[in-house]
Motif scaffolding. Structure first.
Motif, PDB file in Angstrom:
ATOM      1  N   LEU A  70       0.817  -1.207   0.000  1.00  0.00           N
ATOM      2  CA  LEU A  70       0.000   0.000   0.000  1.00  0.00           C
ATOM      3  C   LEU A  70       0.853   1.260   0.000  1.00  0.00           C
ATOM      4  CD1 LEU A  70      -2.782   1.395   0.277  1.00  0.00           C
ATOM      5  CD2 LEU A  70      -2.554   1.126   2.758  1.00  0.00           C
ATOM      6  N   TYR A  71       1.818   1.321   0.910  1.00  0.00           N
ATOM      7  CA  TYR A  71       2.677   2.499   0.989  1.00  0.00           C
ATOM      8  C   TYR A  71       3.538   2.647  -0.255  1.00  0.00           C
ATOM      9  CZ  TYR A  71       1.530   2.733   5.997  1.00  0.00           C
ATOM     10  OH  TYR A  71       0.885   2.836   7.199  1.00  0.00           O
ATOM     11  N   GLY A  72       3.939   1.494  -0.826  1.00  0.00           N
ATOM     12  CA  GLY A  72       4.731   1.559  -2.051  1.00  0.00           C
ATOM     13  C   GLY A  72       3.955   2.178  -3.197  1.00  0.00           C
ATOM     14  N   THR A  73       2.669   1.842  -3.272  1.00  0.00           N
ATOM     15  CA  THR A  73       1.818   2.432  -4.305  1.00  0.00           C
ATOM     16  C   THR A  73       1.678   3.937  -4.100  1.00  0.00           C
ATOM     17  OG1 THR A  73       0.560   0.379  -4.561  1.00  0.00           O
ATOM     18  CG2 THR A  73      -0.487   2.398  -5.332  1.00  0.00           C
ATOM     19  N   VAL A  74       1.460   4.335  -2.857  1.00  0.00           N
ATOM     20  CA  VAL A  74       1.329   5.769  -2.556  1.00  0.00           C
ATOM     21  C   VAL A  74       2.637   6.503  -2.855  1.00  0.00           C
ATOM     22  CG1 VAL A  74       0.935   7.464  -0.730  1.00  0.00           C
ATOM     23  CG2 VAL A  74      -0.457   5.393  -0.825  1.00  0.00           C
ATOM     24  N   GLU A  75       3.755   5.877  -2.488  1.00  0.00           N
ATOM     25  CA  GLU A  75       5.055   6.506  -2.748  1.00  0.00           C
ATOM     26  C   GLU A  75       5.280   6.699  -4.235  1.00  0.00           C
ATOM     27  OE1 GLU A  75       9.116   7.008  -3.784  1.00  0.00           O
ATOM     28  OE2 GLU A  75       8.017   5.156  -4.169  1.00  0.00           O
TER      29      GLU A  75
END
Length: 236
Positions: free
Chosen positions: A80-85
């Motif tokens: 999830l955080y990778g997508t946001v990043e």
């Protein structure tokens, strides 16, 4: 409610550039936050609790199993955080390039003797603004001219690396050497947003420098208008 007086073009143009700065800075801050979020679930740095839970499936087709709930949470959050990043990185890069090129456009417009009230962009087929050219000539005597040139060189190097890396990535076949070059180039290209933002900060200062003469002329005009108004007032 009294109508707000129209801004002089020098102020509205600067405000237009400043709005581009604020936009890029919003995405810059969001991207930094996303990067930090990614590090909090980095498997290299985190210790996953080894406790497990049992899972029973009502269907006889699947056997009972166990799972590490903490490990699963880290996996989900890492994705999830990778997508946001990744998404904030893209928005930051786009906004930083608009900021830098918009400020450069404003300087060139003033140098040509134009009086644009705000930065104007052409739009692409999707209706999104497309960046302008980034070069700013004619500032050799400006005190920050050398720093501006250095920032431009850094940004140009990142843009060239991105173009080279994307060209290699789009080929049907790349050699081992080319694969190494592709990863190196794409790694360097990841600095493009920061390079554009840094160049934009200097280009924004160049906007202020280019507006000095016009702003002084405006101040003189206002001073003369005030003096004329005082002269026209009847004496008591």
């Amino acid at each position: 409610m009294p109508k707000k007086p129209a801004q002089h073009w020098t102020q509205s143009l600067f405000d237009s550039v400043y709005a581009l700065y604020e936009t890029a800075n919003e995405y810059r801050t969001a991207h930094r936050a996303a990067e930090v979020a990614c590090t909090t679930v980095d498997f290299v740095r985190r210790v996953t609790h080894e406790g497990r839970i049992g899972l029973e499936c009502p269907s006889t087709a699947r056997r009972a199993s166990t799972r590490s709930p903490h490990g699963r949470a880290l996996t989900v959050l890492h994705r999830l955080y990778g997508t946001v990043e990744s998404e904030t990185q893209g928005h930051y890069e786009e906004a930083a390039l608009l900021y830098a090129s918009g400020a450069a456009w404003a300087v060139r417009a003033v140098q040509r003797g134009e009086r644009p009230p705000h930065v104007v962009f052409r739009v692409d087929d999707h209706g999104d603004p497309a960046p302008h050219s980034l070069d700013i000539p004619g500032l050799d005597t400006w005190v920050d001219g050398p720093a501006l040139d250095a920032a431009y060189t850094t940004l140009r190097r990142c843009m060239d690396a991105a173009e080279y890396g994307e060209d290699l990535a789009g080929r049907d076949y790349v050699s081992d050497h080319e694969a190494g070059e592709m990863h190196r180039a794409l790694g360097e290209a990841r600095s493009m947003a920061d390079a554009a933002f840094a160049y934009g900060l200097l280009a924004q200062r160049a906007v202020s420098f280019s507006l000095i003469t016009a702003r002084r002329a405006r101040e003189t005009e206002l001073a003369l208008a005030r003096a004329a108004a005082q002269t026209d007032q009847p004496t008591q």
